[in-house]
Structures are given as structure tokens and as C-alpha cells.
Scaffold this motif. Structure first.
Motif, PDB file in Angstrom:
ATOM      1  N   ILE A   3       1.272  -1.071  -0.288  1.00 12.43           N
ATOM      2  CA  ILE A   3      -0.097   0.135   0.184  1.00 12.43           C
ATOM      3  C   ILE A   3       1.008   0.928  -0.005  1.00 12.43           C
ATOM      4  CG2 ILE A   3      -1.986   1.722   1.592  1.00 12.43           C
ATOM      5  CD1 ILE A   3      -2.390  -1.285   2.644  1.00 12.43           C
ATOM      6  N   THR A   4       2.049   1.464   0.733  1.00  8.93           N
ATOM      7  CA  THR A   4       2.782   2.126   0.720  1.00  8.93           C
ATOM      8  C   THR A   4       3.022   2.241  -0.245  1.00  8.93           C
ATOM      9  OG1 THR A   4       3.200   1.772   3.057  1.00  8.93           O
ATOM     10  CG2 THR A   4       4.432   3.168   2.047  1.00  8.93           C
ATOM     11  N   ILE A   5       3.691   1.525  -1.352  1.00 13.02           N
ATOM     12  CA  ILE A   5       4.365   2.015  -2.410  1.00 13.02           C
ATOM     13  C   ILE A   5       3.199   2.001  -3.323  1.00 13.02           C
ATOM     14  CG2 ILE A   5       5.273   0.416  -4.564  1.00 13.02           C
ATOM     15  CD1 ILE A   5       7.148  -1.439  -2.798  1.00 13.02           C
ATOM     16  N   SER A   6       1.907   1.684  -3.329  1.00 19.46           N
ATOM     17  CA  SER A   6       0.686   1.926  -4.230  1.00 19.46           C
ATOM     18  C   SER A   6       1.297   3.600  -4.055  1.00 19.46           C
ATOM     19  CB  SER A   6      -0.407   1.688  -4.328  1.00 19.46           C
ATOM     20  OG  SER A   6      -0.715   0.636  -4.016  1.00 19.46           O
ATOM     21  N   ILE A   7       0.797   4.247  -2.929  1.00 23.43           N
ATOM     22  CA  ILE A   7       0.638   6.059  -2.695  1.00 23.43           C
ATOM     23  C   ILE A   7       2.094   6.777  -2.982  1.00 23.43           C
ATOM     24  CG2 ILE A   7      -0.197   7.522  -0.846  1.00 23.43           C
ATOM     25  CD1 ILE A   7      -1.548   4.684   0.778  1.00 23.43           C
ATOM     26  N   THR A   8       3.150   5.935  -2.546  1.00 23.64           N
ATOM     27  CA  THR A   8       4.445   6.877  -2.645  1.00 23.64           C
ATOM     28  C   THR A   8       4.287   6.898  -3.991  1.00 23.64           C
ATOM     29  OG1 THR A   8       5.172   5.668  -0.836  1.00 23.64           O
ATOM     30  CG2 THR A   8       6.427   6.954  -2.393  1.00 23.64           C
ATOM     31  N   ALA A   9       3.977   5.879  -5.358  1.00 23.00           N
ATOM     32  CA  ALA A   9       4.876   5.359  -6.437  1.00 23.00           C
ATOM     33  C   ALA A   9       3.337   6.276  -7.585  1.00 23.00           C
ATOM     34  CB  ALA A   9       4.206   4.699  -6.846  1.00 23.00           C
ATOM     35  N   THR A  10       2.192   6.649  -6.925  1.00 23.47           N
ATOM     36  CA  THR A  10       1.410   7.878  -7.389  1.00 23.47           C
ATOM     37  C   THR A  10       1.862   8.993  -7.230  1.00 23.47           C
ATOM     38  OG1 THR A  10      -0.333   6.097  -6.974  1.00 23.47           O
ATOM     39  CG2 THR A  10      -0.519   8.526  -7.726  1.00 23.47           C
ATOM     40  N   LEU A  11       2.280   9.462  -5.859  1.00 21.83           N
ATOM     41  CA  LEU A  11       2.887  11.105  -5.807  1.00 21.83           C
ATOM     42  C   LEU A  11       3.760  11.494  -6.432  1.00 21.83           C
ATOM     43  CD1 LEU A  11       1.434  11.072  -1.796  1.00 21.83           C
ATOM     44  CD2 LEU A  11       0.360  11.624  -3.996  1.00 21.83           C
ATOM     45  N   ALA A  12       4.446   9.974  -6.642  1.00 19.50           N
ATOM     46  CA  ALA A  12       6.294  10.393  -6.457  1.00 19.50           C
ATOM     47  C   ALA A  12       6.042  10.740  -8.641  1.00 19.50           C
ATOM     48  CB  ALA A  12       6.916   9.781  -6.144  1.00 19.50           C
ATOM     49  N   THR A  23      13.167  10.226  -9.290  1.00 20.47           N
ATOM     50  CA  THR A  23      11.699   9.444  -7.597  1.00 20.47           C
ATOM     51  C   THR A  23      11.627   8.549  -7.380  1.00 20.47           C
ATOM     52  OG1 THR A  23       9.983   9.134  -9.878  1.00 20.47           O
ATOM     53  CG2 THR A  23      10.462  11.326  -8.864  1.00 20.47           C
ATOM     54  N   MET A  24      11.944   7.413  -8.615  1.00 20.99           N
ATOM     55  CA  MET A  24      12.357   6.069  -8.015  1.00 20.99           C
ATOM     56  C   MET A  24      13.585   5.971  -6.428  1.00 20.99           C
ATOM     57  SD  MET A  24      11.789   2.381  -8.306  1.00 20.99           S
ATOM     58  CE  MET A  24      11.261   2.837  -7.485  1.00 20.99           C
ATOM     59  N   VAL A  25      13.195   6.655  -6.138  1.00 20.69           N
ATOM     60  CA  VAL A  25      14.527   6.571  -4.746  1.00 20.69           C
ATOM     61  C   VAL A  25      13.496   7.064  -3.878  1.00 20.69           C
ATOM     62  CG1 VAL A  25      16.291   7.827  -3.328  1.00 20.69           C
ATOM     63  CG2 VAL A  25      16.497   7.288  -5.598  1.00 20.69           C
ATOM     64  N   ILE A  26      12.735   7.824  -4.291  1.00 20.16           N
ATOM     65  CA  ILE A  26      11.445   8.327  -2.953  1.00 20.16           C
ATOM     66  C   ILE A  26      10.989   7.147  -2.574  1.00 20.16           C
ATOM     67  CG2 ILE A  26       9.712  10.117  -2.959  1.00 20.16           C
ATOM     68  CD1 ILE A  26      10.552  11.935  -4.107  1.00 20.16           C
ATOM     69  N   VAL A  27      10.024   6.304  -3.313  1.00 16.07           N
ATOM     70  CA  VAL A  27       9.641   5.595  -3.896  1.00 16.07           C
ATOM     71  C   VAL A  27      10.133   3.466  -2.719  1.00 16.07           C
ATOM     72  CG1 VAL A  27       8.256   2.932  -4.989  1.00 16.07           C
ATOM     73  CG2 VAL A  27       8.544   5.228  -5.506  1.00 16.07           C
ATOM     74  N   LEU A  28      11.506   3.953  -2.517  1.00 15.40           N
ATOM     75  CA  LEU A  28      11.624   2.616  -1.853  1.00 15.40           C
ATOM     76  C   LEU A  28      12.366   3.493  -0.365  1.00 15.40           C
ATOM     77  CD1 LEU A  28      15.772   1.945  -4.091  1.00 15.40           C
ATOM     78  CD2 LEU A  28      13.398   0.974  -4.015  1.00 15.40           C
TER      79      LEU A  28
END
Length: 518
Positions: A406-415, A429-434
Motif C-alpha cells: 500500500i505504501t508503494i502504491s501511494i508513494t509511486a502515485t504521488l512521486a 523519484t524512484m529513490v523516494i519510493v525506495l
């Protein structure tokens, strides 16, 4: 032969025979010559590039690749040169010709569409990467490329909000704000001020605080320019007769920019060919990359193809109620340009041109939806970031629970919203998701080596997503346009003025004059 009613001679006209297949094909080539030339350029670049890589004993140096790519770099520069004038004039002209209520409805429809398609792309990517499970390798045995930079999610989102309101509008055309990690100095290196015996202020701030530092970096702040353009367009629309000269000026300037775009597009087959050729010749050993990242590439590309060729066309068929295949062919020049340039922002002039001339969408829709979409709508990037994050977690042996997904879903969308429309911006922005799910940021170095190819495919999906959104919103907004025009021009006498027309009331010029001032 006499006409009984008018008494005039009636000439017999031979019925025209239906055109042959050759004549139809020749007419199609004539009508789509630019598209044919772009396709030929891409095919030649891929063919020549792979043949030289496989059968030539010469290893191309970075300098040689740079020289080969130079005609493409010129094409990319031409497109980038047109981004700012096109965004400002198109957004302002599009909104200034609408009333506030119509613009508001078009705005929330645009945001709703972008949010829904991005969420669908992320969910699709997560399902595929979990099902295929491509991350089975040892991270120590895999080829790494580039360097990773520590980026905190909260800092990145604050940068996004900060760039929405640039302190200098002219400066926003050349630079944007970016946060850097603080560099804490050794206390032993602190110097004392001779006059008051206290530590130097700058050094003391570095020692006593880990607050992030930031500054302006090179690059267009497109988001800030769009926000200002939206505000200006809505304000002019509310000014009535007083704002009419500004409306005409922005519409005329937008038309001039689009004519320049048409000239640049005829150079696109050459530019795209050399851009793709340079990337193919400059890539690393394909066999090694395919062996280590083969399933990762299959997963990402499969997700992008499903989203681009099934999900988006299905959405267009359901909501726009038109043939998605025909629509895809209409925007094909923009998609090929996106593949060649790997930049949705640079492709924006071509996308607008295709949708207005080929797909026949209303200018007021394309002029608002597409610039906003090129900045915040990144379906392909969101899907890629979700897949890449879970792939890296699999490689490093991290077990993600439902909360992690769920965190990856939300973060990937916002990033993806904050991702710049430039080549390989998704890696940043990939680093933000990681970071959001506690994965090592250096995991990005595992996928950089193949990102040049995936970047082009996801950019193509991004541009197609913007185009489909414009097509869907065009259908629902046309009814608002018709209602607005009926209210605006009902009972108003029009006065002839040259080849154009303008109304005598306080609402200004008619639609024909505003949309076609020349």
C-alpha cells in the motif's frame, strides 16, 4: 435536356468510379507522409544500430556516440525551445475563452481522470511483479551503473509544493528549487570569530542542525509556470470586455507557436532517427543485461503494453465512445516522438498538433488538458516505479507485507506526479519510493543500465495517457461549451469586421474569431 421547373439545361455527369486500392493507399501515404517518414526513421535507427553493435568490431566511444546523436540533440532543443511559449499561450488562451464554471468542471474531470488511470497503472504493475517475481538474482553479482542519491520523501514533496509557487516567474523558465542533504562539518574544524569569540554562524548552523539545505538548480519549473498560467487565464476570463485584447493576443501568439511546431515536425524523422541510433550504439553489453534483468524488463514492458494497449483504449472506448484504434493512429506521430525523445514535455508541441489536426479535438480542451497532463500525469512512470521497487525488494530478500504494498502504491502515485517530463526523471523519484518502504537507495544502480529503453516506452505510455484523457474530457466538455455559447451569444447582434466577427455585448469575440483569429 431541360429542367422542367427552371427551364435550364441540365448536364449529364458521369458517376465517379470508386477509387482502387492503389489510389486509396497513395492518398493515405500523402495524408500521412510525416507519420510514414517517422516510422521509417525509427526502424532504420534500430536496424542500423543493432547491426553495427552485433557485426562491427569497432566499439563506439562516448564521443562518437555524441557526434552521431547530435542531429537528434538539435531536434530535442527545438522542441524544448517551444515548451514555455506553448504552455503559457495554450493554457491562458484555453481558459480565457471559457467561463469560470466550465473551466472548473473541466479541471476536476482532468484531475479525476489522471488520478484514476495512475492508480490503475500502479495496481497493474504490483500484480504483475508479484505474479512473475523477477527479482531472483544476487545483488552482489549484478552489474551496477551510476550512483544513488539519498532523497527523503518529505523533502521531495515539499520541493513539489515549493515549485508550484516560484518566487521568480522568469527564473522558473530556467531553474527550480531542489533540496540537498545537509553536510555536517566536523566540530574540530569550526573557526572562531576574533571579535566576539563565537563560532562562525554558518559553521555553527551546520553543527547544531540537520535541517535540509536547498537551492535553485538548472531546469524548467514547468509546474509553477502552469499554475501561474491557469491563474492568469481564469482571471482574464472573469474580466469580460476589459480582458478581450489579452485573449486575442494570447490566441494569436498560440497560433504562431503552433505554426512553428508544424515546421519543426518535418525535421522530426531525422532527429528521432539519430536520437534512437545514438542510444542503441551507446548501450552496454546487451547479452549481460538481458541475462540479469531479462525478467525485470519483461515484467515492466508487459505492464506498460497492457496499460497502453488495453486499459487506456478500453477507457477511451467506454467513456469517449469512439474507435480507439483510429484515435491511436491519429496520435502515432506524438507517440513515436515520445519514444525518440524520452520526454513528455518535449513531445507536448507534437501531441497538441496531432490531437487538434488529426483527432479534431477542441482547442480549448487540448490547450488545458495536455500541458497539465505532461506535467502531472505519468501512468507509465508510476507503473515502472511500483514494479522497480518491488523488484529491488525481491533482489535484496525483503519481505513486503500488505502495508508495504500500500505504501508503494501511494508513494509511486504521488512521486510520479512530481516526476519531471524529462529523460530518466523516474530514476530520481524512484529513490523516494525506495526510501518510503525502507529499501536501500543504492538498489537504483541495479536498474539504471537498462533504464534508457524502459524510459522510452513508459514516456510513450505517458503521452498516450494524456491524449486519451483529452479525448475523453473533450466528449463531456463539449456540452458545457455549447451551453456556454448559447448563453453568451443568444440574442446578441453580431457585427461584421473583415473576415472575422465580434459581438456588440460585453462578452467579447465569438468562438470563431477567438479560436481562428488569423
Amino acid at each position: 435536356m431541360k429542367n422542367g421547373r427552371l427551364g435550364e439545361d441540365v448536364k449529364y455527369v458521369e458517376p465517379r468510379s470508386s477509387p482502387t486500392c492503389c489510389e486509396k493507399f497513395g492518398q493515405w501515404i500523402k495524408d500521412n507522409l510525416l507519420l510514414v517518414l517517422i516510422i521509417i526513421g525509427v526502424v532504420l535507427a534500430l536496424l542500423i544500430g543493432f547491426l553495427l553493435k552485433e557485426h562491427s568490431s569497432h566499439d563506439f566511444t562516448k564521443r562518437e556516440v555524441y557526434y552521431i546523436s547530435f542531429p537528434g540533440v538539435l531536434f530535442l532543443n527545438m522542441l524544448k525551445m517551444l515548451i514555455i511559449p506553448l504552455i503559457v499561450t495554450s493554457v491562458v488562451a484555453g481558459l480565457a475563452t471559457l467561463d469560470v464554471s466550465t473551466a472548473g468542471r473541466m479541471g476536476w474531470r482532468t484531475v479525476l481522470y489522471y488520478f484514476c488511470t495512475t492508480i490503475l497503472a500502479v495496481i497493474l504493475g504490483i500484480i504483475l511483479v508479484v505474479a512473475i517475481h523477477p527479482g531472483k538474482g544476487n545483488p552482489d553479482d549484478m552489474v551496477r551503473s551510476g550512483q544513488s542519491k539519498q532523497v527523503k520523501a518529505e523533502d521531495a514533496f515539499m520541493d513539489l509544493l515549493r515549485n508550484i509557487f516560484p518566487p521568480n516567474l522568469i527564473g522558473a523558465t530556467m531553474e527550480k528549487y531542489k533540496t540537498f542533504e545537509p553536510e555536517v562539518e566536523d566540530p574540530g574544524e569550526t573557526t572562531l570569530n576574533a571579535t566576539n569569540g563565537t563560532a562562525d554562524n554558518d559553521a555553527m548552523l551546520l553543527i547544531m542542525s540537520d535541517a535540509p539545505k536547498g537551492g535553485m538548480v538548472s531546469g524548467m519549473n514547468v509546474l509553477g509556470i502552469i499554475v501561474f498560467s491557469i491563474a492568469l487565464g481564469v482571471t482574464i476570463a472573469k474580466m469580460g470586455e476589459l480582458g478581450t485584447p489579452l485573449v486575442i493576443w494570447f490566441v494569436a501568439l498560440n497560433e504562431a507557436v503552433m505554426r512553428i511546431v508544424w515546421i519543426v515536425m518535418w525535421y522530426s524523422p531525422i532527429g528521432i532517427m539519430f536520437l534512437v541510433l545514438g542510444r542503441v550504439l551507446g548501450m552496454d553489453d546487451w547479452a549481460t543485461v538481458a541475462g540479469q534483468l531479462g525478467m525485470y524488463c519483461v515484467t515492466v514492458i508487459t505492464g506498460l503494453l497492457i496499460h497502453g494497449l488495453i486499459v487506456l483504449p478500453l477507457a477511451y472506448l467506454i467513456f469517449a465512445r469512439k474507435n480507439p484504434i483510429k484515435f491511436l493512429l491519429n496520435v502515432l506521430p506524438a507517440l513515436l516522438t515520445a519514444f525518440g525523445t524520452a520526454s513528455s514535455s518535449a513531445t507536448l508541441p507534437v501531441t497538441i498538433r496531432c490531437l487538434e489536426t488529426k483527432a479534431r479535438l477542441d482547442k480549448r480542451v487540448t490547450q488545458f488538458v495536455l500541458p497539465v497532463g505532461a506535467t502531472i500525469n505519468m501512468d507509465g512512470t508510476a507503473l515502472y516505479e511500483a514494479v522497480a521497487a518491488i523488484f529491488i525488494a525481491q533482489v535484496y530478500g525483503y519481505d513486503l507485507d500488505i502495508g508495504g504494498y500500500i505504501t508503494i502504491s501511494i508513494t509511486a502515485t504521488l512521486a510520479s506526479i512530481g516526476a519531471a517530463g524529462i529523460p530518466e526523471a523516474g530514476l530520481v523519484t524512484m529513490v523516494i519510493v525506495l526510501t518510503a518502504v525502507g529499501l536501500p537507495a543504492e538498489g537504483v544502480t541495479l536498474i539504471i543500465i537498462i533504464d534508457w529503453l524502459i524510459d522510452r516506452i513508459r514516456t510513450t505510455v505517458n503521452v498516450f495517457g494524456d491524449s486519451v484523457g483529452a479525448g475523453i474530457i473533450n466528449r463531456y466538455t463539449l456540452r458545457d461549451f455549447e451551453k456556454q455559447e448559447e448563453e453568451q451569444f443568444h440574442g446578441v447582434d453580431a457585427i461584421e469586421m473583415g473576415e472575422g466577427r465580434y459581438t456588440a455585448d460585453n462578452e467579447g469575440f465569438t468562438k470563431d474569431e477567438l479560436m481562428n483569429p488569423l
